[in-house]
Scaffold this active site. Structure first.
Site, short mmCIF file in Angstrom:
data_model
loop_
_atom_site.label_atom_id
_atom_site.label_comp_id
_atom_site.label_asym_id
_atom_site.label_seq_id
_atom_site.Cartn_x
_atom_site.Cartn_y
_atom_site.Cartn_z
N ILE A 1 13.72 47.65 10.91
CA ILE A 1 13.20 47.68 9.71
C ILE A 1 12.56 46.11 9.35
CG2 ILE A 1 13.26 47.86 7.38
CD1 ILE A 1 15.14 50.34 8.03
N ASP B 1 20.92 37.59 9.64
CA ASP B 1 21.50 38.61 10.66
C ASP B 1 22.88 38.06 10.93
OD1 ASP B 1 21.88 40.54 12.56
OD2 ASP B 1 19.61 40.99 11.99
N GLY C 1 22.96 46.48 8.77
CA GLY C 1 24.06 47.36 8.81
C GLY C 1 24.02 47.94 10.20
N ARG D 1 25.04 60.48 7.69
CA ARG D 1 25.33 59.47 6.81
C ARG D 1 26.86 59.05 6.74
NH1 ARG D 1 20.74 61.24 6.07
NH2 ARG D 1 18.82 59.97 6.00
N GLN E 1 28.98 41.10 0.80
CA GLN E 1 27.65 40.43 0.55
C GLN E 1 27.45 40.47 -0.85
OE1 GLN E 1 24.79 41.85 3.32
NE2 GLN E 1 25.88 40.73 5.08
N ASN F 1 22.08 52.31 5.12
CA ASN F 1 22.77 53.66 4.55
C ASN F 1 24.38 53.44 4.82
OD1 ASN F 1 20.75 55.54 4.24
ND2 ASN F 1 20.12 55.42 6.17
N ASP G 1 11.63 58.81 0.75
CA ASP G 1 11.61 59.99 0.61
C ASP G 1 10.50 60.72 -0.38
OD1 ASP G 1 14.35 60.59 2.03
OD2 ASP G 1 14.63 58.91 0.35
N ARG H 1 7.65 60.71 1.55
CA ARG H 1 7.39 61.49 2.34
C ARG H 1 7.01 62.71 1.60
NH1 ARG H 1 13.15 60.00 5.16
NH2 ARG H 1 12.32 58.93 6.83
N HIS I 1 20.10 59.56 -1.14
CA HIS I 1 19.39 59.28 0.10
C HIS I 1 20.00 59.95 1.39
CE1 HIS I 1 16.40 57.84 3.01
NE2 HIS I 1 17.40 57.44 3.55
N SER J 1 13.42 55.92 11.15
CA SER J 1 12.16 55.11 10.70
C SER J 1 12.25 53.59 10.49
CB SER J 1 11.98 56.05 9.19
OG SER J 1 11.99 57.34 9.35
N1 LIG Z 1 17.08 54.08 2.74
C1 LIG Z 1 16.18 54.43 3.76
O1 LIG Z 1 15.15 55.19 3.36
C2 LIG Z 1 16.22 53.88 4.97
C3 LIG Z 1 17.42 53.62 5.42
N2 LIG Z 1 17.63 52.98 6.70
C4 LIG Z 1 18.94 52.30 6.89
O2 LIG Z 1 18.71 51.00 7.07
C5 LIG Z 1 19.37 50.09 8.22
C6 LIG Z 1 18.85 49.43 9.10
O3 LIG Z 1 18.05 50.07 9.91
P1 LIG Z 1 17.26 49.31 11.26
O4 LIG Z 1 16.46 48.12 10.93
O5 LIG Z 1 16.68 50.60 11.80
O6 LIG Z 1 18.68 49.07 12.12
P2 LIG Z 1 18.81 47.74 13.16
O7 LIG Z 1 19.90 48.07 13.83
O8 LIG Z 1 17.59 47.98 14.24
O9 LIG Z 1 18.90 46.60 12.47
C7 LIG Z 1 20.21 46.40 11.44
C8 LIG Z 1 20.10 44.96 11.72
O10 LIG Z 1 21.19 44.67 10.81
C9 LIG Z 1 22.12 43.55 11.24
N3 LIG Z 1 23.51 43.47 10.84
C10 LIG Z 1 24.50 44.24 11.17
N4 LIG Z 1 25.55 43.80 10.06
C11 LIG Z 1 25.00 42.84 9.46
C12 LIG Z 1 25.59 42.23 8.52
N5 LIG Z 1 26.85 42.04 8.18
N6 LIG Z 1 24.92 41.07 7.78
C13 LIG Z 1 23.43 40.80 8.32
N7 LIG Z 1 22.98 41.86 9.10
C14 LIG Z 1 23.59 42.57 9.69
C15 LIG Z 1 22.07 43.98 12.80
O11 LIG Z 1 22.59 42.93 13.68
C16 LIG Z 1 20.63 44.33 12.86
O12 LIG Z 1 20.00 43.51 13.39
C17 LIG Z 1 20.41 51.31 8.85
O13 LIG Z 1 21.40 51.53 7.78
C18 LIG Z 1 19.33 52.53 8.54
O14 LIG Z 1 20.26 53.70 8.37
C19 LIG Z 1 16.82 53.35 7.81
C20 LIG Z 1 15.49 54.09 7.41
C21 LIG Z 1 15.43 54.49 5.99
O1 LIG Z 2 17.97 59.03 8.45
C1 LIG Z 2 18.20 57.90 8.64
O2 LIG Z 2 19.42 57.74 9.17
C2 LIG Z 2 17.22 56.81 8.45
C3 LIG Z 2 16.93 57.15 7.20
O3 LIG Z 2 17.50 56.82 6.33
C4 LIG Z 2 15.56 57.92 6.91
O4 LIG Z 2 15.06 57.62 7.81
O5 LIG Z 2 15.60 58.47 6.08
#
Ligand SMILES: NC(=O)C1=CN([C@@H]2O[C@H](COP(=O)(O)OP(=O)(O)OC[C@H]3O[C@@H](n4cnc5c(N)ncnc54)[C@H](O)[C@@H]3O)[C@@H](O)[C@H]2O)C=CC1
Ligand SMILES: O=C([O-])CC(=O)C(=O)O
Length: 337
Positions: free
Chosen positions: A17, A43, A90, A99, A113, A132, A160, A163, A188, A248
């Site tokens: 993301i 990061d 995360g 989740r 944090q 999440n 959402d 979407r 969520h 996503s």
């Molecule tokens: N609310 C929403 O609509 C959505 C939420 N998400 C959530 O967003 C989050 C990130 O997703 P992605 O970027 O795909 O994951 P990703 O795994 O590609 O990136 C997460 C990054 O966070 C870093 N990280 C881990 N612990 C950390 C810390 N303590 N401090 C700083 N950085 C840290 C990791 O090293 C990694 O680079 C996930 O929890 C995912 O489930 C994803 C899509 C939609």
């Molecule tokens: O479903 C997941 O884990 C990622 C997310 O939050 C979403 O795409 O809405």
């Protein structure tokens, strides 16, 4: 004289993301095309090299609005003076995980944090939690950062919301920009309630309700609005994971920009959006959790839209997702103890 730059923190900036989000911010998608920004990217140490690579690409892209980049694994340095914090860092959900499965890993990150933001961010910093479980991470951040005003801490349910707009647009064969005022209530998660009861479409013969258009047989039957439509939106995140083997990213990044842009610059007249905010018990949903409501924004403040009629089906679904958030809150505290 041009505007002073705003400092925008993105945690987890080396992740997928983050990689989609930082160029959007540097292009003015989040704060406006007249607003210079300084990006703060955080990061963890194993991702330091990748994070530096993202910084190199930001330099290479020569974004005119980008006035500086801080790329660090030090949380205090990352939070220093930030006006906006987008908390993406995360552990993401993988195929087959709910989740709740990512709860233990993520809430402890948000507890630590919270203190860094409280100590080092700019006084009126606006916080958006994306990682999440987004609502509960935001709640933990709020509880462990008591000096940050509670209305400054929000979570992302705009994805959402978008979407739901996208599904209506596809099924009614109308432009997505003509659809408005869907609502995401609650968490969520797959318990969220995407509500179309107040949604409208701008047509050549004026504004029509989505229910009315569905009634005239345009692709979505009314019954499907209460069943299939809801579950498609609820399960969309899982469907993307199944298709991409990754969650996503571009849509999450774009929706995070929409969330902050509308919060800072305001929602258009007559339009509301969905944001996860600290619940005051409006609509008789549980107070004391971060719950997604319809909100309007003006002058940098959000306000819950009040007085919408709630039918029986909606009531049940709003209560169910509220109950899940109350359970998640208890589970989060048990993970922290
Ligand atoms: N609310 C929403 O609509 C959505 C939420 N998400 C959530 O967003 C989050 C990130 O997703 P992605 O970027 O795909 O994951 P990703 O795994 O590609 O990136 C997460 C990054 O966070 C870093 N990280 C881990 N612990 C950390 C810390 N303590 N401090 C700083 N950085 C840290 C990791 O090293 C990694 O680079 C996930 O929890 C995912 O489930 C994803 C899509 C939609
Ligand atoms: O479903 C997941 O884990 C990622 C997310 O939050 C979403 O795409 O809405």
């Amino acid at each position: 004289m041009g505007k002073e730059p705003l400092r925008v923190l993105v945690t987890g900036a080396a992740g997928q993301i983050g990689y989609a989000l930082v160029p959007m911010i540097a292009r003015g998608v989040m704060l406006g095309t007249d607003q210079p920004v300084i990006l703060h990217m955080l990061d963890i140490p194993p991702a330091a090299e990748a994070l530096n690579g993202v910084k190199m690409e930001l330099v290479d892209a020569a974004f005119p609005l980008l006035k500086g980049v801080v790329a660090t694994t030090d949380v205090a340095e990352a939070c220093k003076g930030v006006n906006v914090a987008v908390m993406v860092g995360g552990f993401p959900r993988k195929e087959g995980m709910e989740r709740k499965d990512v709860m233990a890993k993520n809430v402890s990150i948000y507890k630590s944090q919270a203190s860094a933001l409280e100590q080092h961010a700019a006084p009126n910093c606006k916080v958006l939690v994306v990682a999440n479980p987004a609502n509960t991470n935001a709640l933990i951040l709020k509880e462990f950062a008591p000096s940050i005003p509670q209305q400054n801490i929000t979570c992302l349910t705009r994805l959402d919301h978008n979407r739901a707009l996208g599904q209506i647009s596809e099924r009614l064969n109308v432009q997505v920009s003509d659809v408005k005022n869907v609502i995401i209530w609650g968490n969520h998660s797959s318990s969220q309630y995407p509500d179309v009861n107040h949604a409208t479409v701008n047509t050549e013969s004026g504004e029509k309700s989505v229910r009315e258009l569905a009634l005239f047989g345009l692709c979505i039957m009314p019954g499907r609005l209460n069943g299939e439509f809801i579950s498609i939106v609820q399960q969309r995140g899982a469907a993307i994971i199944k298709a991409r083997k990754l969650s996503s990213a571009l849509s999450a990044a774009s929706s995070a920009c929409d969330h902050i842009r509308d919060w800072v610059l305001g929602t258009p007249e007559g339009t509301w959006v969905s944001m996860g905010v600290y619940s005051d018990g409006s609509y008789n949903v549980p107070a004391g959790v971060i719950y997604s409501f319809p909100v309007t924004c003006k002058d940098g403040e959000w306000k819950i839209v009040q007085g919408l009629p709630i039918d029986e089906l909606s009531r049940q679904k709003m209560d169910a997702t509220g109950a899940e958030l109350v359970d998640e809150k208890a589970l989060a505290y048990s993970c922290l103890s």
